[in-house]
Design a protein around this motif. Sequence first.
Motif, PDB file in Angstrom:
ATOM      1  N   TRP A   1       1.513 -10.170   6.352  1.00  0.00           N
ATOM      2  CA  TRP A   1       2.796 -10.390   5.428  1.00  0.00           C
ATOM      3  C   TRP A   1       3.844  -9.623   6.003  1.00  0.00           C
ATOM      4  N   TYR A   2       3.908  -8.717   7.023  1.00  0.00           N
ATOM      5  CA  TYR A   2       5.014  -7.819   7.594  1.00  0.00           C
ATOM      6  C   TYR A   2       5.528  -6.971   6.392  1.00  0.00           C
ATOM      7  N   LEU A   3       4.776  -6.569   5.629  1.00  0.00           N
ATOM      8  CA  LEU A   3       5.327  -5.708   4.300  1.00  0.00           C
ATOM      9  C   LEU A   3       4.535  -4.334   4.530  1.00  0.00           C
ATOM     10  N   LEU A   4       5.270  -3.353   4.098  1.00  0.00           N
ATOM     11  CA  LEU A   4       4.656  -2.023   3.951  1.00  0.00           C
ATOM     12  C   LEU A   4       4.357  -1.905   2.271  1.00  0.00           C
TER      13      LEU A   4
ATOM     14  N   CYS B   1      15.944   0.334  -2.186  1.00  0.00           N
ATOM     15  CA  CYS B   1      15.642   0.374  -3.634  1.00  0.00           C
ATOM     16  C   CYS B   1      14.679  -0.657  -4.186  1.00  0.00           C
ATOM     17  N   ILE B   2      13.320  -0.366  -4.302  1.00  0.00           N
ATOM     18  CA  ILE B   2      12.482  -1.311  -4.707  1.00  0.00           C
ATOM     19  C   ILE B   2      11.766  -0.793  -6.074  1.00  0.00           C
ATOM     20  N   PRO B   3      11.573  -1.798  -7.080  1.00  0.00           N
ATOM     21  CA  PRO B   3      11.115  -1.565  -8.563  1.00  0.00           C
ATOM     22  C   PRO B   3       9.548  -1.224  -7.929  1.00  0.00           C
ATOM     23  N   ALA B   4       8.953  -0.162  -8.786  1.00  0.00           N
ATOM     24  CA  ALA B   4       7.579   0.425  -8.501  1.00  0.00           C
ATOM     25  C   ALA B   4       6.669  -0.711  -9.815  1.00  0.00           C
ATOM     26  N   GLU B   5       5.613  -1.236  -9.193  1.00  0.00           N
ATOM     27  CA  GLU B   5       4.707  -1.909  -9.889  1.00  0.00           C
ATOM     28  C   GLU B   5       3.584  -1.122 -10.614  1.00  0.00           C
ATOM     29  N   VAL B   6       3.269  -0.995 -11.830  1.00  0.00           N
ATOM     30  CA  VAL B   6       2.408  -0.214 -12.458  1.00  0.00           C
ATOM     31  C   VAL B   6       1.186  -1.057 -12.238  1.00  0.00           C
ATOM     32  N   VAL B   7       0.182  -0.266 -11.657  1.00  0.00           N
ATOM     33  CA  VAL B   7      -1.305  -0.874 -11.382  1.00  0.00           C
ATOM     34  C   VAL B   7      -1.972  -0.392 -12.409  1.00  0.00           C
ATOM     35  N   GLN B   8      -2.100   0.809 -13.001  1.00  0.00           N
ATOM     36  CA  GLN B   8      -2.778   1.442 -13.978  1.00  0.00           C
ATOM     37  C   GLN B   8      -1.988   2.730 -14.423  1.00  0.00           C
ATOM     38  N   ALA B   9      -2.724   3.339 -15.274  1.00  0.00           N
ATOM     39  CA  ALA B   9      -2.021   4.764 -15.990  1.00  0.00           C
ATOM     40  C   ALA B   9      -2.161   5.625 -14.728  1.00  0.00           C
ATOM     41  N   GLY B  10      -0.987   6.140 -14.387  1.00  0.00           N
ATOM     42  CA  GLY B  10      -0.692   7.308 -13.183  1.00  0.00           C
ATOM     43  C   GLY B  10      -0.746   6.695 -11.848  1.00  0.00           C
ATOM     44  N   VAL B  11      -0.705   5.212 -11.777  1.00  0.00           N
ATOM     45  CA  VAL B  11      -0.864   4.669 -10.329  1.00  0.00           C
ATOM     46  C   VAL B  11       0.226   3.565 -10.210  1.00  0.00           C
TER      47      VAL B  11
ATOM     48  N   ARG C   1       2.835   0.789  -7.427  1.00  0.00           N
ATOM     49  CA  ARG C   1       2.620   0.294  -5.948  1.00  0.00           C
ATOM     50  C   ARG C   1       4.170  -0.310  -5.759  1.00  0.00           C
ATOM     51  N   CYS C   2       4.508  -0.255  -4.610  1.00  0.00           N
ATOM     52  CA  CYS C   2       5.898  -1.000  -4.096  1.00  0.00           C
ATOM     53  C   CYS C   2       5.609  -1.596  -2.645  1.00  0.00           C
ATOM     54  N   LEU C   3       6.184  -2.688  -2.408  1.00  0.00           N
ATOM     55  CA  LEU C   3       6.114  -3.216  -1.081  1.00  0.00           C
ATOM     56  C   LEU C   3       7.546  -3.167  -0.382  1.00  0.00           C
ATOM     57  N   ILE C   4       7.706  -2.365   0.771  1.00  0.00           N
ATOM     58  CA  ILE C   4       8.631  -2.097   1.325  1.00  0.00           C
ATOM     59  C   ILE C   4       8.947  -3.187   2.573  1.00  0.00           C
ATOM     60  N   PRO C   5      10.033  -3.915   2.700  1.00  0.00           N
ATOM     61  CA  PRO C   5      10.226  -4.850   3.931  1.00  0.00           C
ATOM     62  C   PRO C   5      10.409  -4.132   4.973  1.00  0.00           C
ATOM     63  N   PRO C   6      10.301  -4.646   6.244  1.00  0.00           N
ATOM     64  CA  PRO C   6      10.475  -4.049   7.470  1.00  0.00           C
ATOM     65  C   PRO C   6      11.598  -3.401   7.518  1.00  0.00           C
ATOM     66  N   GLN C   7      11.704  -2.267   8.368  1.00  0.00           N
ATOM     67  CA  GLN C   7      12.987  -1.504   8.703  1.00  0.00           C
ATOM     68  C   GLN C   7      12.886  -1.175  10.010  1.00  0.00           C
ATOM     69  N   ASP C   8      14.045  -0.506  10.547  1.00  0.00           N
ATOM     70  CA  ASP C   8      14.196   0.089  11.865  1.00  0.00           C
ATOM     71  C   ASP C   8      13.050   1.166  12.117  1.00  0.00           C
ATOM     72  N   SER C   9      12.656   1.404  13.177  1.00  0.00           N
ATOM     73  CA  SER C   9      11.648   2.276  13.687  1.00  0.00           C
ATOM     74  C   SER C   9      12.435   3.733  13.540  1.00  0.00           C
TER      75      SER C   9
END
Length: 552
Positions: free
Chosen positions: A17-20, A48-58, A60-68
């Motif tokens: 998926w080329y995502l982090l 700036c990416i919104p964080a997704e709530v997986v469960q209480a205290g967890v 997740r976010c998907l970061i697009p590719p960036q420069d090394s």
Amino acid sequence: MELGASVQVHYFHHQFWYLLQILIIGFFYEEYQHLANSTLYCICGEVCIPAEVVQAGVFRCLIPPQDSGSVNFYLTIDCCKPISQVLSFEFRPPIYKHAISTEDESNWEDCRFQIRLACLLFSTSKGLGILSSRSAQTSLKEVRRFILKTSSIAIDNWEHLIELIDSRRVPLAQAKESLLEMALRKRLNEWLLERFVDGSIISERDKQGQGVLHLCAILGYTWAVYPFSLSALSLDFRDKFGWTALHWAAYYGREHMVAALLSAGAKANLVTDPTSENPGGCTAADLAFGKGHQGLAAYLSEKALVQQFKDMKMAGNASGSLETAAYTSLNPAANEEETYLQETLAAYRTAADAAARIQSAFREHSLKLQRKAVQFSNPEIEARNIIAAMKIQHAFRNYGTRKKMAAAAHIQYRFRTWKLRKVFLNKRCQAIKIQAAFRGFQVRKQYKNILWSVGVLEKAILRWRLKRKGFRGLPAKPPEPIANPMQESVTEEDFFRASRRQAEEHVENAVVRVQAMFRSKRAQVEYRRMKLAHDQAKIEYDESIHYQAYLQ
């Protein structure tokens, strides 16, 4: 973390998926529990990416590719002020493990062309049942002769191939390639036999617009040239874009295929259909030069100039002969560089001689047209031509009159006897009666038309007396403009002038490509290799012709 939250960050990379994907695990202190229901954002570098709530205290976010390089990561509420400690990590680009090499890409391209060739050979089959249905149209003797010629070159080497495979003397890939070529060669002979019996002079094309010979030229199948030369199909058959097999072979740098086509009689001076980039079309030398095959382009340029001069000489537009003798080294101790230089000099001499004679023929033709235009523009010469035409017409009319008089005298001589004269008079009386009755019927039939015509004439006279023009409801038409023949001739001259300019550009480019070999050692080597391949192809083609003559 400013709010006293303990955060652990785990990240891993998905190549598909080329995502982090980043997982955030942590908790808020009691005094900041009201922020747990707020929308959290992850800041990674400048994203700036919104964080997704997986469960209480967890989270997740998907970061697009960036420069090394090194990037900062933290949580925030307003996409500006961090609410956690700032973590730094190094971002690395994905590593592609399944990269395709240039050699593999070339093999895939050859495989696509082989599939297209096989599809064209097997999908356009007409079946050998046409031998019985077309036997009245095609001589069976010619069909048997064609089968004899093609069978001698379609030798089945299946046992030899099996021996090579059993002894493991060839690689597996080469064995598969040989097997495919033998199957295609066998099917090509059957396909040509079907076209020969059917009397076809054109070949089918696939969806991309190429025919069987074009695909064989792209793949470098030199064994397909000789069967095509035996059939009624032309070696200069064009595809949808006006490309011949020689154009495709030169475009892909197939030197042996170019040599086989030239030895079989393919023309090197043909051009493709005009395009927006090349209004004058491209020769095979232009295509080879565009792909970096300088030696091949120089050899094709030389052959194109020689072929064009031969065509013009055959049409009566050029005279003289070219000195196209091949260079032979008299000094056996001459080194390789001297041999290359002498061959380049001989090629340039031949190309320059052919170009000079072609341009001389162009100038002579232009001078003839100018002289003819001056003659037609002279009124005295035009008057003489009119008088000569009138004399010819008068002589032709006199000849027709004398011929009619001779026929009449012959008829009179035949009817001199009394009996024939009596029969003739009776028939003439009957014919006169019939003519009189028919004329009377025609007069009575046209009586109404005569009355109508008299009425129209009376109306016309009355309107003329009242100074009015034309009939009522029929407006007078303005005189039609007379076409100017000089304008048409000027347009025609412009067309031929543009064609001549394009032909002169092709000639000049051909001479320049041959001359460019003096500055490139690589072009000289390619030219010599191409020349040797052409000589070898000529010998093989002549041997095949002599062998077929011996069998007959």
